[in-house]
Design an enzyme around this catalytic site. Sequence first.
Site, PDB file in Angstrom:
ATOM      1  N   CYS A  40      45.619  40.410  37.989  1.00 39.94           N
ATOM      2  CA  CYS A  40      46.362  39.525  37.076  1.00 39.94           C
ATOM      3  C   CYS A  40      47.718  40.138  36.739  1.00 39.94           C
ATOM      4  CB  CYS A  40      45.585  39.307  35.778  1.00 39.94           C
ATOM      5  SG  CYS A  40      43.999  38.484  35.980  1.00 39.94           S
TER       6      CYS A  40
ATOM      7  N   CYS B  83      42.788  43.000  33.730  1.00 37.49           N
ATOM      8  CA  CYS B  83      42.666  42.594  35.132  1.00 37.49           C
ATOM      9  C   CYS B  83      43.869  43.077  35.947  1.00 37.49           C
ATOM     10  CB  CYS B  83      42.539  41.065  35.177  1.00 37.49           C
ATOM     11  SG  CYS B  83      42.694  40.337  36.815  1.00 37.49           S
TER      12      CYS B  83
END
Length: 144
Positions: free
Chosen positions: A51, A48
Site C-alpha cells: 500500500c 501494508c
Amino acid sequence: MRKQPGVIIQDPIRKDFVMATVELTQDNFEQVVTGNDMVIVDFWAEWCGPCRGFAPVFEAASEKHGGVVFGKVDSDAQQSLAAAFNIRSIPFLMVFREQVVLYAQAGALPAEGLESVIHQARALDMEQVRKDIAEQQAQQQQQQ
C-alpha cells in the site's frame, strides 16, 4: 497551482477541476461516489508495505487526471466500509463511473497499469454498460 487535500480547485486556464486525494469514510463515501462522474478508490492500511509503495503512483495519477476523484479508504479505521465491499486483501482498487463499479481488484498496479485502467474506464459507453447490466439482471431473475 497548489492543491489542498480534499479541496476542489478550478483551473482557470483549462476550465476543468483538479482534486487532491480525498479521505473516504463511512460518512462521506456514498456522497462522493454518487456526486461525481468517476471515482477511483484505494483501500489501504498504514502497516501494508505494498500500500505504501502504491501510494505515490495513486497520488501522481490524482494530480494528472483533473475531474476524476481519487479517494483513499483506511481499511483499519473504516472496517465497516471495507467489510461492505468484502475487501480481503489490500491494496484494493475500485473504479466507479456513474455509480457503476467498473473495476475491483486487489494488488498494487504500476503507473502504466493504473493509467490503462483509467483510460479504459473513461472510454466505456456507459449507456451500453447499463444496458448490459440490465440484461444480465433480467437473465438472473429468469433463472430463479
